[in-house]
Design a protein around this motif. Structure first.
Motif, mmCIF file in Angstrom:
data_model
loop_
_atom_site.group_PDB
_atom_site.id
_atom_site.type_symbol
_atom_site.label_atom_id
_atom_site.label_comp_id
_atom_site.label_asym_id
_atom_site.label_seq_id
_atom_site.Cartn_x
_atom_site.Cartn_y
_atom_site.Cartn_z
ATOM 1 N N ALA A 51 0.822 -1.216 0.000
ATOM 2 C CA ALA A 51 0.000 0.000 0.000
ATOM 3 C C ALA A 51 0.858 1.269 0.000
ATOM 4 O O ALA A 51 0.601 2.185 -0.801
ATOM 5 C CB ALA A 51 -0.969 -0.012 1.188
ATOM 6 N N PRO A 52 1.896 1.377 0.860
ATOM 7 C CA PRO A 52 2.758 2.560 0.778
ATOM 8 C C PRO A 52 3.449 2.712 -0.582
ATOM 9 O O PRO A 52 3.665 3.836 -1.040
ATOM 10 C CB PRO A 52 3.799 2.311 1.886
ATOM 11 N N ILE A 53 3.771 1.590 -1.218
ATOM 12 C CA ILE A 53 4.395 1.671 -2.545
ATOM 13 C C ILE A 53 3.434 2.292 -3.549
ATOM 14 O O ILE A 53 3.799 3.189 -4.322
ATOM 15 C CB ILE A 53 4.847 0.273 -3.022
ATOM 16 N N ILE A 54 2.172 1.819 -3.537
ATOM 17 C CA ILE A 54 1.184 2.357 -4.470
ATOM 18 C C ILE A 54 0.895 3.821 -4.162
ATOM 19 O O ILE A 54 0.772 4.656 -5.069
ATOM 20 C CB ILE A 54 -0.116 1.528 -4.425
ATOM 21 N N VAL A 55 0.797 4.158 -2.874
ATOM 22 C CA VAL A 55 0.540 5.549 -2.499
ATOM 23 C C VAL A 55 1.699 6.447 -2.914
ATOM 24 O O VAL A 55 1.501 7.555 -3.428
ATOM 25 C CB VAL A 55 0.292 5.653 -0.983
ATOM 26 N N PHE A 56 2.930 5.951 -2.717
ATOM 27 C CA PHE A 56 4.119 6.758 -2.997
ATOM 28 C C PHE A 56 4.347 6.962 -4.490
ATOM 29 O O PHE A 56 4.521 8.086 -4.956
ATOM 30 C CB PHE A 56 5.334 6.098 -2.346
ATOM 31 N N ILE A 57 4.338 5.885 -5.259
ATOM 32 C CA ILE A 57 4.680 6.006 -6.685
ATOM 33 C C ILE A 57 3.485 5.796 -7.608
ATOM 34 O O ILE A 57 3.598 6.029 -8.813
ATOM 35 C CB ILE A 57 5.790 5.010 -7.086
ATOM 36 N N GLY A 58 2.333 5.360 -7.056
ATOM 37 C CA GLY A 58 1.178 5.092 -7.909
ATOM 38 C C GLY A 58 0.729 6.308 -8.689
ATOM 39 O O GLY A 58 0.553 6.254 -9.914
ATOM 40 N N GLY A 59 0.557 7.426 -7.973
ATOM 41 C CA GLY A 59 0.129 8.636 -8.646
ATOM 42 C C GLY A 59 1.188 9.194 -9.584
ATOM 43 O O GLY A 59 0.875 9.662 -10.683
ATOM 44 N N ILE A 60 2.449 9.133 -9.154
ATOM 45 C CA ILE A 60 3.545 9.651 -9.978
ATOM 46 C C ILE A 60 3.692 8.835 -11.263
ATOM 47 O O ILE A 60 3.816 9.389 -12.365
ATOM 48 C CB ILE A 60 4.859 9.636 -9.177
ATOM 49 N N LEU A 61 3.679 7.504 -11.128
ATOM 50 C CA LEU A 61 3.810 6.638 -12.303
ATOM 51 C C LEU A 61 2.590 6.743 -13.206
ATOM 52 O O LEU A 61 2.708 6.786 -14.437
ATOM 53 C CB LEU A 61 4.016 5.194 -11.845
ATOM 54 N N SER A 62 1.409 6.822 -12.589
ATOM 55 C CA SER A 62 0.170 6.901 -13.377
ATOM 56 C C SER A 62 0.071 8.213 -14.145
ATOM 57 O O SER A 62 -0.521 8.252 -15.233
ATOM 58 C CB SER A 62 -1.043 6.744 -12.460
ATOM 59 N N SER A 63 0.632 9.277 -13.587
ATOM 60 C CA SER A 63 0.579 10.559 -14.291
ATOM 61 C C SER A 63 1.369 10.510 -15.595
ATOM 62 O O SER A 63 1.129 11.301 -16.514
ATOM 63 C CB SER A 63 1.122 11.678 -13.391
ATOM 64 N N GLN A 64 2.316 9.552 -15.694
ATOM 65 C CA GLN A 64 3.076 9.360 -16.931
ATOM 66 C C GLN A 64 2.347 8.419 -17.889
ATOM 67 O O GLN A 64 2.642 8.395 -19.086
ATOM 68 C CB GLN A 64 4.462 8.777 -16.610
ATOM 69 N N MET A 65 1.411 7.629 -17.356
ATOM 70 C CA MET A 65 0.697 6.650 -18.173
ATOM 71 C C MET A 65 -0.652 7.171 -18.672
ATOM 72 O O MET A 65 -1.012 6.960 -19.835
ATOM 73 C CB MET A 65 0.429 5.374 -17.360
ATOM 74 N N ALA A 66 -1.398 7.829 -17.773
ATOM 75 C CA ALA A 66 -2.766 8.229 -18.088
ATOM 76 C C ALA A 66 -2.789 9.435 -19.025
ATOM 77 O O ALA A 66 -1.943 10.318 -18.941
ATOM 78 C CB ALA A 66 -3.522 8.545 -16.804
#
Length: 422
Positions: free
Chosen positions: A43-58
């Motif tokens: 969960a901390p991994i997704i919270v930490f990099i989920g939004g950052i990584l998704s902003s490059q994908m979405a």
């Protein structure tokens, strides 16, 4: 950084041995203490990099928090099946099922990061949530493994303390293994290292024994769910945990995007703030048994509500790194008090025959609202900015004051018939 992870794991093992000796913990609780952060760091991994990584994908940046929302929706949607599976097959089988789902999610997330595929990453996040529904029910396994009902607040505090290690393992796993495997924006190796940690947790749970159930305590007619949910003690419990959890998720989800994506703060500073926040969520558990003894659960609920008020004041004061750090630190402490209060009160609302359906309903409501809060975080942040993210949390803090006041001054929150526990 990999050596740092080994140090955290060594400290986790030593802390477990020390706590087991001091509090004479049953083996089940010691195993849960070690296994929980190994899988809980997802969960901390997704919270930490989920939004950052998704902003490059979405294609739409405002959808960057969707994977986090899907993860929490996965928790909410699987909470009832997780409880029912535990009822039919036992806690051990249910826990291993959830860990298997989380392991599959880690491999799928690695593939999504490698291919830069937003859809795959969203599916992986949903699977992390489904697995997380089983992980979150580890607290109920700990309750059932307790020697007596009087030990429940102490056992929950000890188990929550293990989240400190998840706070450091998650972000450090994300950063340490980011470049292990070449990919457009990294993090493939992060999810593969996470898969290794989850596999280790699965190995530990093979030594877990299903808590023994006293047959006499599980006989008798269970009450209708509506009768249980209408009890004042249940309402106080669910409001404390749900509002505390939803507001925490709301502000925490928006923080990495606000700091790194919008304000331009470094990834290092963003990681530090998130790590500090997650550590603050669990470190108070060191002192929780003493605080509960001194102030009782009523005092803990009031203190958590007051801290949330201070969070809003600090968060509205500015957007420098230290503003985020103090706000998120206090948010973690407040969450600990509110969630501990809600979880400790919950067993007072049900009898042994009712435990699975009440636990399932509790988690469905809790994580359903958390999912809604995390989804709204991205929309409000990109539509109106950080200030409105904080301002929109104020009405719910006011509700917490009403809940705390009702619990402190109303005698109707006490059960007339004391339920039995496992």
């Amino acid at each position: 950084m990999l050596s740092y992870i080994f140090i955290v794991l060594a400290l986790l093992l030593c802390t477990s041995l020390l706590l087991t000796k001091i509090f004479s913990l049953p083996r089940n609780i010691s195993l849960l203490f070690i296994a929980q952060p190994l899988v809980g760091c997802s969960a901390p991994i997704i919270v930490f990099i989920g939004g950052i990584l998704s902003s490059q994908m979405a294609s739409d940046p405002s959808m960057a928090t969707l994977p986090i929302t899907l993860m929490i929706l996965g928790v909410a949607s699987a909470s009832i099946p997780a409880a029912m599976l535990a009822k039919r097959k036992g806690r051990k089988f249910a826990i291993l099922t959830g860990l298997s789902c989380s392991l599959s999610a880690a491999f799928l997330a690695a593939l999504a990061a490698y291919q830069l595929n937003f859809t795959l990453f969203a599916i992986a996040s949903l699977m992390f949530g489904i697995g997380g529904a089983f992980t979150h029910q580890l607290r109920f396994a700990a309750i059932e493994s307790s020697a007596s009902s009087n030990d429940i607040p102490k056992v929950l505090s000890i188990l929550m303390l293990s989240g400190v290690f998840a706070a450091f393992l998650g972000p450090e796993t994300a950063v340490a293994a980011k470049e292990w495997i070449a990919s457009p924006h990294g993090y493939v190796g992060s999810f593969l290292l996470l898969a290794l940690l989850i596999s280790s947790a699965m190995l530990l749970i093979t030594f877990f024994k299903n808590p023994s159930i006293n047959h006499e305590e599980t006989t008798g007619e269970a009450r209708p769910l509506s009768a249980i949910l209408s009890q004042p003690i249940f309402i106080v419990s669910i409001c404390s945990a749900t509002i505390g959890y939803a507001l925490m998720s709301y502000l925490m989800t928006a923080t990495p995007l606000s700091m790194h994506h919008m304000q331009g703060h470094s990834l290092h500073d963003t990681k530090w703030v998130i790590q500090s926040h997650i550590a603050a969520m669990y470190i108070p558990s060191l002192f929780a048994p003493w605080l509960i003894k001194k102030f009782a659960l009523k005092g803990i609920l009031v203190l958590g509500t007051l801290i949330y008020s201070v969070v809003a004041i600090v968060a509205l004061s500015g957007q420098h790194v230290m503003h985020y750090w103090w706000a998120l630190m206090l948010l973690g402490v407040g969450w600990n008090f509110l969630f501990l209060t809600g979880t400790s009160l919950l067993p007072q609302s049900y009898q042994a025959t009712e435990r699975h359906k009440v636990q399932a309903t509790n988690d469905f409501i809790l994580f359903g609202f958390q999912a809604l809060a995390s989804l709204m975080a991205g929309w409000v942040l990109f539509s109106a900015g950080w200030q409105w993210v904080v301002l929109s949390s104020l009405p719910f803090i006011i509700i917490l004051y009403f809940v705390a006041g009702y619990y402190c001054f109303s005698k109707s929150t006490q059960m007339t018939n004391k339920p039995t526990h496992n």
